[in-house]
Design a protein around this motif. Structure first.
Motif, PDB file in Angstrom:
ATOM      1  N   ALA A  23      -1.021 -18.688  -2.650  1.00 37.21           N
ATOM      2  CA  ALA A  23      -0.272 -17.559  -2.116  1.00 37.21           C
ATOM      3  C   ALA A  23       0.457 -16.837  -3.228  1.00 37.21           C
ATOM      4  N   ALA A  24       1.014 -17.637  -4.180  1.00 37.74           N
ATOM      5  CA  ALA A  24       1.725 -17.007  -5.287  1.00 37.74           C
ATOM      6  C   ALA A  24       0.769 -16.208  -6.163  1.00 37.74           C
ATOM      7  N   THR A  25      -0.402 -16.766  -6.345  1.00 40.57           N
ATOM      8  CA  THR A  25      -1.387 -16.041  -7.140  1.00 40.57           C
ATOM      9  C   THR A  25      -1.786 -14.753  -6.445  1.00 40.57           C
ATOM     10  N   GLU A  26      -2.005 -14.851  -5.143  1.00 43.23           N
ATOM     11  CA  GLU A  26      -2.354 -13.642  -4.398  1.00 43.23           C
ATOM     12  C   GLU A  26      -1.226 -12.624  -4.450  1.00 43.23           C
ATOM     13  N   ARG A  27      -0.013 -13.147  -4.379  1.00 38.65           N
ATOM     14  CA  ARG A  27       1.121 -12.227  -4.423  1.00 38.65           C
ATOM     15  C   ARG A  27       1.199 -11.546  -5.776  1.00 38.65           C
ATOM     16  N   CYS A  28       0.898 -12.306  -6.801  1.00 35.15           N
ATOM     17  CA  CYS A  28       0.899 -11.692  -8.130  1.00 35.15           C
ATOM     18  C   CYS A  28      -0.164 -10.615  -8.236  1.00 35.15           C
ATOM     19  N   SER A  29      -1.288 -10.863  -7.572  1.00 38.29           N
ATOM     20  CA  SER A  29      -2.365  -9.863  -7.635  1.00 38.29           C
ATOM     21  C   SER A  29      -1.959  -8.563  -6.972  1.00 38.29           C
ATOM     22  N   TRP A  30      -0.949  -8.655  -6.035  1.00 37.29           N
ATOM     23  CA  TRP A  30      -0.460  -7.415  -5.414  1.00 37.29           C
ATOM     24  C   TRP A  30       0.658  -6.783  -6.230  1.00 37.29           C
ATOM     25  N   LEU A  31       1.465  -7.613  -6.834  1.00 38.05           N
ATOM     26  CA  LEU A  31       2.650  -7.091  -7.515  1.00 38.05           C
ATOM     27  C   LEU A  31       2.330  -6.537  -8.906  1.00 38.05           C
ATOM     28  N   VAL A  32       1.414  -7.147  -9.609  1.00 39.08           N
ATOM     29  CA  VAL A  32       1.135  -6.697 -10.980  1.00 39.08           C
ATOM     30  C   VAL A  32       0.613  -5.260 -10.993  1.00 39.08           C
ATOM     31  N   PRO A  33      -0.286  -4.902 -10.092  1.00 43.80           N
ATOM     32  CA  PRO A  33      -0.710  -3.493 -10.086  1.00 43.80           C
ATOM     33  C   PRO A  33       0.428  -2.539  -9.795  1.00 43.80           C
ATOM     34  N   LEU A  34       1.349  -2.974  -8.913  1.00 42.91           N
ATOM     35  CA  LEU A  34       2.491  -2.099  -8.619  1.00 42.91           C
ATOM     36  C   LEU A  34       3.357  -1.924  -9.854  1.00 42.91           C
ATOM     37  N   VAL A  35       3.583  -3.038 -10.571  1.00 38.50           N
ATOM     38  CA  VAL A  35       4.395  -2.939 -11.800  1.00 38.50           C
ATOM     39  C   VAL A  35       3.680  -2.088 -12.843  1.00 38.50           C
ATOM     40  N   ARG A  36       2.384  -2.288 -12.937  1.00 40.76           N
ATOM     41  CA  ARG A  36       1.616  -1.501 -13.905  1.00 40.76           C
ATOM     42  C   ARG A  36       1.720  -0.024 -13.599  1.00 40.76           C
ATOM     43  N   VAL A  48       0.847  -1.208   0.000  1.00 42.72           N
ATOM     44  CA  VAL A  48       0.000   0.000   0.000  1.00 42.72           C
ATOM     45  C   VAL A  48       0.868   1.237   0.000  1.00 42.72           C
ATOM     46  N   LYS A  49       1.938   1.214   0.844  1.00 46.27           N
ATOM     47  CA  LYS A  49       2.795   2.391   0.947  1.00 46.27           C
ATOM     48  C   LYS A  49       3.517   2.634  -0.371  1.00 46.27           C
ATOM     49  N   LEU A  50       4.033   1.572  -0.998  1.00 51.41           N
ATOM     50  CA  LEU A  50       4.769   1.747  -2.241  1.00 51.41           C
ATOM     51  C   LEU A  50       3.815   2.190  -3.361  1.00 51.41           C
ATOM     52  N   HIS A  51       2.629   1.649  -3.362  1.00 54.40           N
ATOM     53  CA  HIS A  51       1.667   2.041  -4.386  1.00 54.40           C
ATOM     54  C   HIS A  51       1.335   3.519  -4.255  1.00 54.40           C
ATOM     55  N   MET A  52       1.219   3.993  -2.997  1.00 56.70           N
ATOM     56  CA  MET A  52       0.925   5.408  -2.793  1.00 56.70           C
ATOM     57  C   MET A  52       2.099   6.253  -3.270  1.00 56.70           C
ATOM     58  N   LEU A  53       3.291   5.795  -2.970  1.00 57.41           N
ATOM     59  CA  LEU A  53       4.468   6.569  -3.368  1.00 57.41           C
ATOM     60  C   LEU A  53       4.585   6.612  -4.898  1.00 57.41           C
ATOM     61  N   LEU A  54       4.293   5.471  -5.559  1.00 60.03           N
ATOM     62  CA  LEU A  54       4.397   5.464  -7.016  1.00 60.03           C
ATOM     63  C   LEU A  54       3.362   6.399  -7.649  1.00 60.03           C
ATOM     64  N   SER A  91       5.955  -4.157 -27.337  1.00 64.97           N
ATOM     65  CA  SER A  91       4.784  -5.055 -27.286  1.00 64.97           C
ATOM     66  C   SER A  91       4.136  -5.065 -25.906  1.00 64.97           C
ATOM     67  N   LEU A  92       4.464  -4.134 -25.105  1.00 67.37           N
ATOM     68  CA  LEU A  92       3.919  -4.098 -23.734  1.00 67.37           C
ATOM     69  C   LEU A  92       2.431  -3.860 -23.800  1.00 67.37           C
ATOM     70  N   PRO A  93       1.650  -4.682 -23.111  1.00 65.24           N
ATOM     71  CA  PRO A  93       0.203  -4.433 -23.075  1.00 65.24           C
ATOM     72  C   PRO A  93      -0.079  -3.049 -22.519  1.00 65.24           C
ATOM     73  N   PRO A  94      -1.155  -2.478 -22.924  1.00 61.34           N
ATOM     74  CA  PRO A  94      -1.488  -1.140 -22.425  1.00 61.34           C
ATOM     75  C   PRO A  94      -1.642  -1.178 -20.904  1.00 61.34           C
ATOM     76  N   THR A  95      -1.133  -0.172 -20.263  1.00 59.92           N
ATOM     77  CA  THR A  95      -1.160  -0.126 -18.793  1.00 59.92           C
ATOM     78  C   THR A  95      -2.289   0.706 -18.257  1.00 59.92           C
ATOM     79  N   ASN A  96      -2.987   1.453 -19.108  1.00 55.11           N
ATOM     80  CA  ASN A  96      -4.028   2.336 -18.571  1.00 55.11           C
ATOM     81  C   ASN A  96      -5.367   1.973 -19.202  1.00 55.11           C
ATOM     82  N   GLY A  97      -6.228   1.496 -18.363  1.00 51.42           N
ATOM     83  CA  GLY A  97      -7.585   1.236 -18.760  1.00 51.42           C
ATOM     84  C   GLY A  97      -7.842  -0.139 -19.319  1.00 51.42           C
TER      85      GLY A  97
END
Length: 1524
Positions: free
Chosen positions: A400-413, A348-354, A431-437
């Motif tokens: 757990a890995a899936t849940e972790r991915c669900s947290w990390l992918v938004p941060l990477v996005r 949460v903190k890193l997402h806010m900072l990003l 070829s990066l998928p669109p990150t917005n929307g």
């Protein structure tokens, strides 16, 4: 187990929070970090654990393995004891980094912090990213710590929940972690210590600069160090985490409450705190996620938010940018944790900072993307692999890995979206998928992560940039902290050293100012208390000894409380000596020990553990160390140096010799050496006296002591009585002196090195003028100067006397058993004074005249010990020569008995100054089996030319071969013929085993038991046979064989066992058949010593013992070499430095024996035969011959002394008259006292060859005129008159002592003027008798009051001046008036006889009762009329007895016999009694030797040399011989 420590910490805690200044004071103390942190120690490392290795300096830029820390010493619990740990080398190399880690590893960018090895708790030595090579931390411990068992609270609420102490006011930031009410004592203690340590670290250390943080950083260094060397109450990582949590809270609170002006310093402080936290979590938290606490995360985030540091991540001030970078690293670290709660907060903190803080730089964006991609890649791999293997459903790990991915992918996005341009995605990831929307971005991106494009972009674009960013940012931070920890380590070491120095200084100061004075005071108090206890015990012991002496005095046979059944007396040898230095007196042994246990142990009826003595285990190196290589011929003589002799010539100043003022001259510690012990003490020399103070802890009863009871060895001796001082050896060391006094008392005193000669010089310097320099010479010079050898050669002295004198000059002494014994001889005059009769009714011409024809007279019967040598009767006509009662109570005129010539009577028994004699005596006989001893047969004598070891010719070859074949490999022991010595302590005890104290000494030497009976001295013949059978038995004889018969008898009844072969009980010594008694054996043995054969060969034995055959080639040829330690100069004990070894060597020398000093280095001259000596004496005719050698030629001559018909009651020549050198040969003084008290001092020359009569007599001219006459002052006791028994003349002829006065006084009169000098009234009745000792020290008086008193003569300038006002001793025991007395100071004997026929012996020095004698043969005992003491202590008693009533005896004779007075009324009254007279001889020890009935009434008795002279009322002179 922690309750005392917990209470102490609570008090410290409340002190800190109650007094804010206390923490600052604590922080100023050197080494406070180490002291407080060590309170966590629960258990120290075991002694067997390997010691940490010292760090080594880097030799290459390659990464070095981590080095364990140097273990600091544990703090000593005793404040008085300094630390024993060595101080670290300040110049040594070490490599200090973070106390949280070992070096970083730059290749760890893809290492997962949350990998599988994190659950078990990692090691504190794991690697940290961005590490630089060559910087290992010495503060990091090698041992792993387990993961924390739970979340521990450091809150103060749990510590103070009991409310026992007042609760302090604490701000909210002082608690860390969650409160846990369920705490153990260890947890409570740890929390309390943590709060204390935090308070001192955060509040006590002032400042926010690097120096202040170095002070704080030392706390973490010590914790790491302790974690590696000991077990703490909590793992050190947890303690560090708690401290950091509390610091973060306090830092945030300080920033919130701080004014604007101090914000900069607080920012600096926050920066250093974040650096420590970064180092801690990135090092020790790498393998232990328990350290990544929620408290730390919240604290870091809150602190950075408060400081608004996040916007400065890309651009801003350096401090804020560095803090933002640290915060970013820590947030990423939390994201990588396995704990969902923690990484969710970080997400949460890193997402806010990003979203709010756009990474403006490519470096930060690549760093964040690299960290997130690594975690995302692992999660994707885990999810796909688990899903493929398990089709039934997703496992927990995949979920757990899936849940972790669900947290990390938004941060990477979000990151890719916000940092699209800095990352260059437009050309890097086309070829990066669109990150917005895009609603499918989650699935699209997961699929895109598996494409090569993504991998290529990450590996080629992102990863290199991230690595460079870490090198530029975090590696620099790591270098900074590495230097910081190095500095902390330096300061810690420096602080430790400073603290040790301060502690040492404080300890020294404390010791000097507090401890040492206290210990000294305690020691003094302890000594005082111990001394008081010892003094009390000594006083109690002394009181018991005093009471014992008093009880013995009162309960003695003649005491007031005489026992009906007195105990059996036991005896011991006294130290008293005759003038011949014979110790033959026995005294009561009041502390007798029958040694029954020693007898039982000898018979194996008891056991004592045998402990090896120090002498037995003495190493050879010690004897080699003490050995002296100086040849015997180069040995210097023992004498004063020339400078010391010259100093003696300097006269003392008058003020120094003032006799009225006593001044201390010298004081020295010393040892008084006696037969039984060596007594430590102090010797003091004054201008008048010599003092010795006994320093022993346990005092014993002695014959002579300062107290009346004789407790201790203290003595006080006037210098005026000091006769001789001899240089002596003790344990072959020239360190002793032997002092001889005129009363035969002697003291052997040993001194430390270099003190002996100083004492000796002072004694000679203070000597009386009459004392010569003879004793200041060496023994060799003394022998040459004395002329003793020539006297012996010319037969002027006997063999016995010569041997005794040789031994004394050679240093032999009774007091040291290894040099036993020393004896002395007193030469006596060759003429004799005899008082026989008075001239009454006839004027006698002064010219020689022939006496009437001597009729025949039946001689007295010869008795053992007392026989008639010659009876000379001088009959006279009563009407012309003398009345029948001539000898009844009055001393008649003077008579001279001289062989071959007519002459006037009147010479004294002269006692010259004793010569020095000593005694190692030879076996002189070899016939101990014949029934009679024929001294004319040479076969009965031993060969005196050979040593006793080869007196049997068969032994000579054996002894020679042993000598030639002996060789010591060490080169220490010289060759010797005999391994034992002819004179040693064991030999003396062997012969004197039946006499105490030698019995006790023998038992001590034999380890508490008697020796085997067959080895004891039980037979004279067996002892000689042992010499013949064994060359190893080389014991010679001791002087007691020639004068002391008592040592041959077992008078004390010791159980000496039985002989093995015959089972005969050992008691008295078995004598040879030719001896009928011990006295007979001593007499014949003495005659053998003086025989012609021994006289002709004694010089050969002297050559072996004292002469040229004692040492050197002559000794080797004569087979006369003994063990080297027995010779003077062979060893030097001062070379042995070890005290114990020196004492052991002294014991060896003392027990082994010592060879006498070598007196002659040339052959000894032979002795003249008896005929040759007689011819020589006849030719010279210079000395008056002895009358006892020519008794058949005696003639009487008479001279007038007084013409008034008044009897003479005293005629005496004082034996110590002063004669100057100029007047040598001048007449002696003859003192006479008549019955009317008239004094006369006449001139008397006993022998002058130039006069026809060989003598001259000049009458005192003052006696002829009434104007010039000198009369004794009266009046006299009624019926008594002037009695010769109540008169005495001082030895120097200056004073006359008189008794018999009516007032019971003792008066002192000056002879020269007849003036009364003093009048002493101490007796309660008339003084009846007086006697002086031969040395002029004591006078004894007897009285009708039944007592005797011993008085001390006063001297001034060497002359007698009077009597002491009080008597020295008062002697009791008689039941009737004392009739006669005698005294011998040298033998410590006072003998008195009374009118009831009792003779009592007392000691002089202590006044102790010794024995009571009752002369035998009387039905009704009469008075003891006369007493006399011989030179060897023989007691001659003349007693009377009332045998049968009815016989008529004329009244005057009877009255005077019984009452000692004359009553004219009863003069012609017949008395019907028959009085018999007898003469008795007692030994010095009270043993009756002989009794002789007398047919005539005795009127005078005298003992001189070996003869008794008895005068009778019938005008007869009887000369009897004492056969000793």
């Amino acid at each position: 187990m922690h309750l005392p420590l917990l209470c102490s910490d609570l008090q410290l805690f409340h002190l800190i929070y109650g007094q804010p200044d206390a923490v600052r004071l604590l922080a100023r103390q050197a080494g406070w970090q180490d002291v407080l942190t060590r309170l966590y120690v629960l258990e120290a490392a075991t002694a067997g654990s390997p010691a940490p290795a010292s760090p080594e300096p880097p030799t290459s830029p390659e990464p070095a393995p981590p080095k364990p820390p140097t273990e600091l010493p544990a703090e000593p619990s005793d404040v008085f004891l300094p630390s024993e740990a060595p101080c670290p080398d300040p110049d040594g190399f070490y490599h200090a980094l973070s106390p949280f880690c070992t070096p970083f590893d730059l290749g760890l960018e893809r290492a997962s912090v949350g990998s599988g090895n994190t659950t078990g708790g990692g090691s504190s030595g794991t690697l940290t990213p961005a590490s630089q090579p060559g910087t290992p931390s010495p503060l990091d411990g090698p041992r792993p710590f387990p993961a924390a068992p739970g979340r521990h609270s450091s809150s103060l609420s749990n510590v103070l929940e009991d409310g026992s102490l007042p609760e302090p006011i604490i701000s909210g930031d002082d608690s860390s972690n969650t409160s846990n009410p369920q705490q153990t004592s260890e947890e409570e203690l740890c929390n309390l210590l943590t709060n204390v340590l935090f308070s001192v670290t955060w509040r006590g250390v002032e400042g926010s600069d690097e120096a202040a943080w170095r002070e704080r950083g030392q706390v973490f260094s010590v914790l790491t160090q302790l974690g590696a060397s000991a077990t703490l109450v909590r793992p050190p990582d947890c303690i560090k985490r708690s401290l950091l949590e509390m610091m973060l809270e306090s830092a945030l609170t300080d920033i919130k409450e701080a004014p604007v002006g101090v914000l900069a310093s607080l920012t600096q402080q926050a920066l250093w705190l974040l650096r420590l936290l970064q180092d801690f979590l990135c090092a020790e938290g790498h393998g232990n996620q328990e350290l990544w606490s929620e408290k730390l995360f919240e604290g870091v985030c809150s602190l950075l938010d408060r400081l608004e540091a996040w916007p400065h991540l890309a651009n801003g001030t350096a401090d804020l940018r560095e803090m933002a970078q640290i915060g970013l690293q820590l947030i990423l670290g939390y994201i990588l944790l396995e704990d969902p709660q923690l990484h969710a907060q970080a997400y949460v903190k890193l997402h806010m900072l990003l979203q709010t803080v756009v990474p403006a730089r490519r470096e930060e964006a690549c760093y964040v993307l690299s960290k997130l991609e690594a975690a995302l890649g692992r999660a994707l791999n885990t999810s796909s692999s688990e899903s493929a293997t398990d089709e039934a459903g997703p496992p927990p790990a995949a979920a757990a890995a899936t849940e972790r991915c669900s947290w990390l992918v938004p941060l990477v996005r979000t990151l890719l979206d916000r940092a699209y341009e800095p990352l260059g995605l437009q050309w890097g990831l086309p070829s990066l998928p669109p990150t917005n929307g895009s609603p499918t971005f989650f699935e699209d991106f997961q699929a895109f992560c598996a494409t090569p494009e993504w991998r290529h972009f990450i590996d080629k674009q992102v990863q290199p940039t991230m690595s460079q960013f870490e090198m530029d940012t975090y590696a620099k931070s790591h270098d900074l902290m590495s230097g910081f920890w190095n500095a902390c380590y330096d300061m810690l070491m420096s602080s430790g050293q400073r603290r040790q120095r301060e502690r040492a200084q404080s300890r020294r100061a404390f010791q000097e100012l507090v401890l040492e004075p206290a210990q000294r005071r305690a020691r003094l108090e302890g000594l005082r208390y111990s001394a008081a206890l010892k003094q009390r015990a000594a006083q109690h012991s002394t009181a018991l000894l005093h009471w014992g002496a008093l009880w013995r005095q009162l309960s003695s046979p003649c005491g007031a409380w005489a026992l009906r059944d007195p105990p059996t007396p036991h005896w011991k040898l006294s130290s008293a000596e005759t003038y011949s230095r014979m110790r033959l007196k026995l005294v009561p042994n009041h502390h007798f020990d029958p040694h029954l246990e020693a007898s039982a142990l000898r018979d194996n009826l008891g056991e004592v553990p045998l402990t090896p003595t120090e002498e037995a285990s003495l190493p050879l190196a010690v004897t080699k160390e003490a050995k002296v290589s100086t040849p015997p011929e180069d040995l210097q003589e023992d004498q004063l140096s020339e400078e010391e002799l010259a100093a003696l010539e300097t006269p003392m100043e008058a003020a120094e010799l003032d006799e009225q003022r006593e001044k201390l001259v010298l004081s020295a510690e010393c040892q008084l050496v006696t037969v039984v012990s060596v007594v430590p003490g102090l010797l003091e020399i004054t201008t008048q006296n010599v003092y010795f103070y006994d320093g022993s802890t346990e005092r014993v009863e002695t014959e002579e002591g300062a107290s009346a009871a004789g407790i201790g060895y203290d003595f006080r001796r006037p210098l005026a009585q000091l006769r001789e001082v001899h240089l002596r050896r003790f344990n072959l060391r020239r360190s002793a002196l032997e002092l001889f006094f005129i009363d035969q008392a002697n003291y052997f005193i040993n001194f430390p090195c270099k003190v002996r000669n100083q004492v000796y010089s002072w004694l000679l310097h203070l000597r009386p003028h009459s004392q010569g320099y003879l004793s200041s010479r060496s023994p060799q010079e003394m022998l040459r100067a004395s002329g003793l050898t020539q006297k012996w050669v010319h037969r002027e002295i006997s063999n016995f006397e010569y041997l005794m004198q040789l031994n004394t000059i050679a240093g032999r002494t009774y007091n040291d058993l290894s040099q036993y014994p020393v004896c002395r001889y007193l030469p006596v005059g060759q003429a004799l004074s005899l008082v026989l009769g008075r001239c009454a009714n006839e004027d006698l011409a002064s010219v020689p005249c022939q006496p009437p024809e001597v009729p025949s007279l039946t001689p007295f019967p010869s008795l053992p010990g007392l026989c008639s040598r010659k009876s000379v009767l001088l009959p006279c006509d009563p009407s012309k020569w003398c009345s029948p009662n001539l000898w009844a109570g009055s001393v008649p005129a003077f008579l001279r008995v001289k062989p071959g010539q007519g002459g006037l009577v009147g010479h004294q028994c002269s006692h010259a100054a004793p010569a020095r004699v000593g005694g190692q005596f030879p076996w002189v006989l070899q016939d101990y089996v014949s029934p009679t001893l024929d001294l004319s047969n040479p076969a009965v004598f031993r060969d005196l030319s050979k040593p006793i070891g080869v007196v049997n010719p068969k032994h000579a070859q054996l002894v020679r071969e042993k000598y030639e074949s002996f060789e010591d490999p060490a080169g220490t022991i010289d060759k010797f013929h005999y391994g034992t010595h002819y004179s040693n302590a064991a030999g003396v005890m062997h012969y004197l085993i039946r006499v105490e104290p030698f019995t006790s000494l023998h038992v001590q030497l034999q380890s508490g038991r008697f020796d085997c009976s067959d080895r004891q001295f039980h037979s004279v013949a067996a002892a000689w046979q042992a010499r013949l059978e064994s060359p190893a038995d080389v014991k010679e004889l001791i002087p007691e064989f020639f004068y002391f018969p008592d040592f041959l008898e077992n008078q004390n009844g010791f159980d000496l066992g039985c002989l093995q072969l015959t089972n005969e009980k050992v008691g008295d010594v078995v004598l040879p058949p030719w001896a009928s008694s011990p006295e007979d054996f001593i007499q014949q043995h003495r005659q053998a010593l003086e025989s012609e054969y021994v006289s002709a060969h004694l010089h050969e034995w002297i050559d072996l013992i004292f002469g040229y055959k004692q040492r050197g080639p002559a000794a080797e040829e004569a087979l006369n070499v003994f063990y080297y330690c027995t010779y003077e100069g062979a060893v030097d004990l001062d070379h042995v430095t070890d005290e114990r070894e020196r004492k052991a060597l002294e014991g060896i020398i003392s027990n082994f024996g010592q060879t006498p000093c070598q007196l002659l280095k040339e052959p000894h001259p032979t002795r003249l035969s008896a005929e040759e000596a007689a011819l020589r004496l006849a030719r010279l005719d210079t000395n008056s011959p002895s009358i006892f050698q020519h008794l058949d030629q005696l003639k009487a001559f008479f001279a007038e002394v007084i013409s008034d018909g008044v009897p003479l009651v005293l005629a005496l020549v004082p034996h110590r008259q002063p004669h100057s050198f100029i007047t040598q040969g001048s007449p002696d003084l003859l003192v006479t006292v008549s019955a009317n008290g008239l004094l006369g001092t006449h001139s008397w020359l006993p022998y002058d060859r130039n006069i026809s009569n060989y003598f001259s007599f000049s009458k005192d001219s003052t006696m002829g005129s009434h104007k010039t006459q000198r009369l004794l002052s009266g009046p006299w006791a009624p019926g008594s008159g002037v009695s010769g028994q109540a008169l005495a003349v001082a030895p120097d002829g200056k004073l006359l002592f008189s008794g018999g006065h009516w007032d019971g006084s003792l008066r002192v009169t000056a002879l020269s003027r007849g003036k009364l000098l003093s009048q002493l009234s101490r007796h309660l009745d008339v003084v009846t008798c007086l006697a002086l000792d031969t040395c002029g020290i004591y006078l004894i008086s007897g009285s009708r009051d039944t007592t005797c008193m011993v008085w001390r003569l006063l001297h001034q300038g060497g002359l007698s001046v009077g009597l002491a006002p009080k008597p020295v001793q008062v002697l009791y025991g008689h039941g009737a008036a004392v009739s006669c007395v005698a005294i011998s100071t040298e033998l410590d004997m006072a003998v008195s006889g009374s009118e009831d026929g009792t003779v009592i012996i007392h000691t002089v020095r202590r006044g102790q009762f010794v024995a009571a004698l009752q002369p035998p043969g009387a039905t009704f005992s009469g008075p003891v009329s006369y007493l006399a003491l011989g030179s060897e202590g023989q007691i001659v008693v003349q007693s009377s007895a009332w045998e049968r009533p009815g016989a008529q005896v004329w009244g005057r004779s009877a009255q005077q016999q019984w009452r000692g007075s004359w009553d004219p009324v009863l003069a012609d009254t017949p008395c019907f009694v028959q009085v018999t007279y007898s003469l008795h001889l007692y030994s010095v020890n009270g043993k009756l030797r002989a009794s002789l009935p007398l047919a005539e009434q005795p009127t005078a008795l005298m003992v001189t040399e070996d003869f008794v002279l008895l005068g009778t009322a019938q005008c007869a002179l009887h000369i009897l011989q004492l056969n000793t």
